[in-house]
Design an enzyme around this catalytic site. Sequence first.
Site, mmCIF file in Angstrom:
data_model
loop_
_atom_site.group_PDB
_atom_site.id
_atom_site.type_symbol
_atom_site.label_atom_id
_atom_site.label_comp_id
_atom_site.label_asym_id
_atom_site.label_seq_id
_atom_site.Cartn_x
_atom_site.Cartn_y
_atom_site.Cartn_z
ATOM 1 N N SER A 160 0.907 -1.156 0.118
ATOM 2 C CA SER A 160 -0.066 0.081 -0.036
ATOM 3 C C SER A 160 0.940 1.158 -0.091
ATOM 4 C CB SER A 160 -0.975 -0.103 1.165
ATOM 5 O OG SER A 160 -1.939 0.945 1.022
ATOM 6 N N ASP A 164 -8.537 -6.785 -4.731
ATOM 7 C CA ASP A 164 -7.886 -5.334 -4.004
ATOM 8 C C ASP A 164 -8.650 -4.246 -5.030
ATOM 9 O OD1 ASP A 164 -6.932 -2.978 -3.340
ATOM 10 O OD2 ASP A 164 -4.939 -3.893 -3.329
ATOM 11 N N HIS A 196 -7.834 -5.363 -0.276
ATOM 12 C CA HIS A 196 -6.660 -4.706 -0.069
ATOM 13 C C HIS A 196 -5.815 -5.159 0.998
ATOM 14 C CE1 HIS A 196 -3.732 -1.392 -0.713
ATOM 15 N NE2 HIS A 196 -3.892 -0.918 0.675
#
Lengths: 388, 202
Positions: A158, A324, A357
């Site tokens: 991320s 995601d 995610h």
Amino acid sequence: MGNNKTIGLVQTQYFTFAEYKDNYLELDSGVRFGPITVAYETYGKLTPERDNAILICHALSGDAHAAGYHSPNDSKPGWWEDMIGPGKAFDTDKYFVICSNVLGGCVGTTGPSSINPRTGKPYGMAFPVVTIGDMVKVQHRLVEYLGIEKLLTVTGGSMGGMQALEWALRYPDKIASSIIIASTSCLSAQSIAFDAVGRNAITFDPNWNNGNYYGKPVPATGLAIARMIGHITYLSDEAMHRKFGRKLREREAFSFDFISEFEVETYLDYQGSKFVDRFDANTYLYVTKAMDYFDAGEYYGNGSLVEAFKRVMSRMLVLSFTSDWLFPPYQSGQIVDAMIKAGKDVSYLDIDSPHGHDSFLLEFEIESEVIRNFLTATYKMVQEERVK
Amino acid sequence: MKQYLTKDGRVDFSIIAEWINPGTSVLDLGCGGGRLLEFLIREKGVQGTGVDIDRDKIIECIGRGIPVVQQDLNLGLKNFDDGSFDYVILSQTLQVVHYPIKLINEILRVGKHAIVSFPNFAHYRMRFSLMLGGHMPKSKTLPYEWYDTPNIHNVTIKDFRELCRKENIKIIKEMHIRGKRTTPNGFLPNMFSNASVVLISR
């Protein structure tokens, strides 16, 4: 489950630099800023050749405590315990692993909740707006301080992946490789929108008081709502369906009122309030802003990611997850395609996972397999290169 | 998805490796575990990239230090620029894709040259097996039942040449594999070869 071995007891350490006006750090905004203290942890041993160092970059709500325990009574280990430790993907028997809290953070590194030495009060909104590039400049200073000329790899998921990508571009000859997980070269309008809603929740909380809430009641409601929105974007339709479905919490039938009754509601309540206890609302503002500003193609290639990547001198591994939708696989694909077009060494795997995610924290078994292979091969190349 | 020819595979790899000039750039589509690319990178100093769909093969490539990206060849090669590789290799993969003709045109767009290898469906044993047995033929190189074979576009040497003629594709070199032996033309290759390797360009 994976390997239960742990690095054991670890300690957060601190490094301070840019203490005097003439050596303040120049931020991307043009502001010169100091002093800066960095909270960091290290695991494993640096080789005499200093060629086995790995920098782990944390995501939005992470910190320097990536693995091990601070005390024998800790209920939870560091945030990436599944991946870092003896025999794990980032094998502390082989590698020297570093993790630091980002600039603007709230867990030891200088940020809006730190005391401004010039006023004796917390910075609050007087803290300068920082970028992913600024975070990486600070990490670079730390790495230099630790006596490491070139990192074997820089990695993160991320926002951590953005930092890894930034490293590959800002310090091309200071890393041998990067591993970019569930990340992107720039946020989409949709992701910026979610960040904006989170920031609005905080700044519209009456307790926020233009960032001056230290020593007073904090904007807990705003920060909790921001966290709830974040959590929704970290999961997926399927993950939520599996985890909660339409189940009610502690009741059989609807209560016909507005108390949280669906399990998913009470889950979000819990995540929100738990977050308020450990995170600073102003840091949430600064760090999400840094993410929104991040645009590798714009900054390094005048809008072209291919142009930007021509400066890359290291290998790259890109991992995405099928479900995601915050940083969808197509965004990883853009990084990969641009790297190929720039003629660079890149590998890519889109991992099949239902967890959205958050997969980058949950799919550690398959991640470990890929990363272990990548690191072994890269380390071998680095060693062969030195022999030449 | 793709089946590996244990015996012939090595033979077609060695032909491909011989044809590729040192120091060139190579894209290997359906690269599997990356053995060919590893050889080309180490021995010929090529700049190599692999493409495959299978997760475990990709992990294997990564372990060899071979750059590899996961991609479905049935979705085309839009992410690769025109003429961006000296060679595009399609080894034992043509027969498993949905639209072979599209892919061949794509590899000749992306590569200055392409090297295609495929099992020959017109091998005499296949012919006899269909003629005498009345069943869809099977062999060591094409071992699957008709209903679960990944090889959905079986092709013969004659067919491939005809396709090249129709599409204005130049055949620069051919090599035919018969057991462990190889021959550029040999005796009735369409009858006796298990597989062929062809170097083509626009």
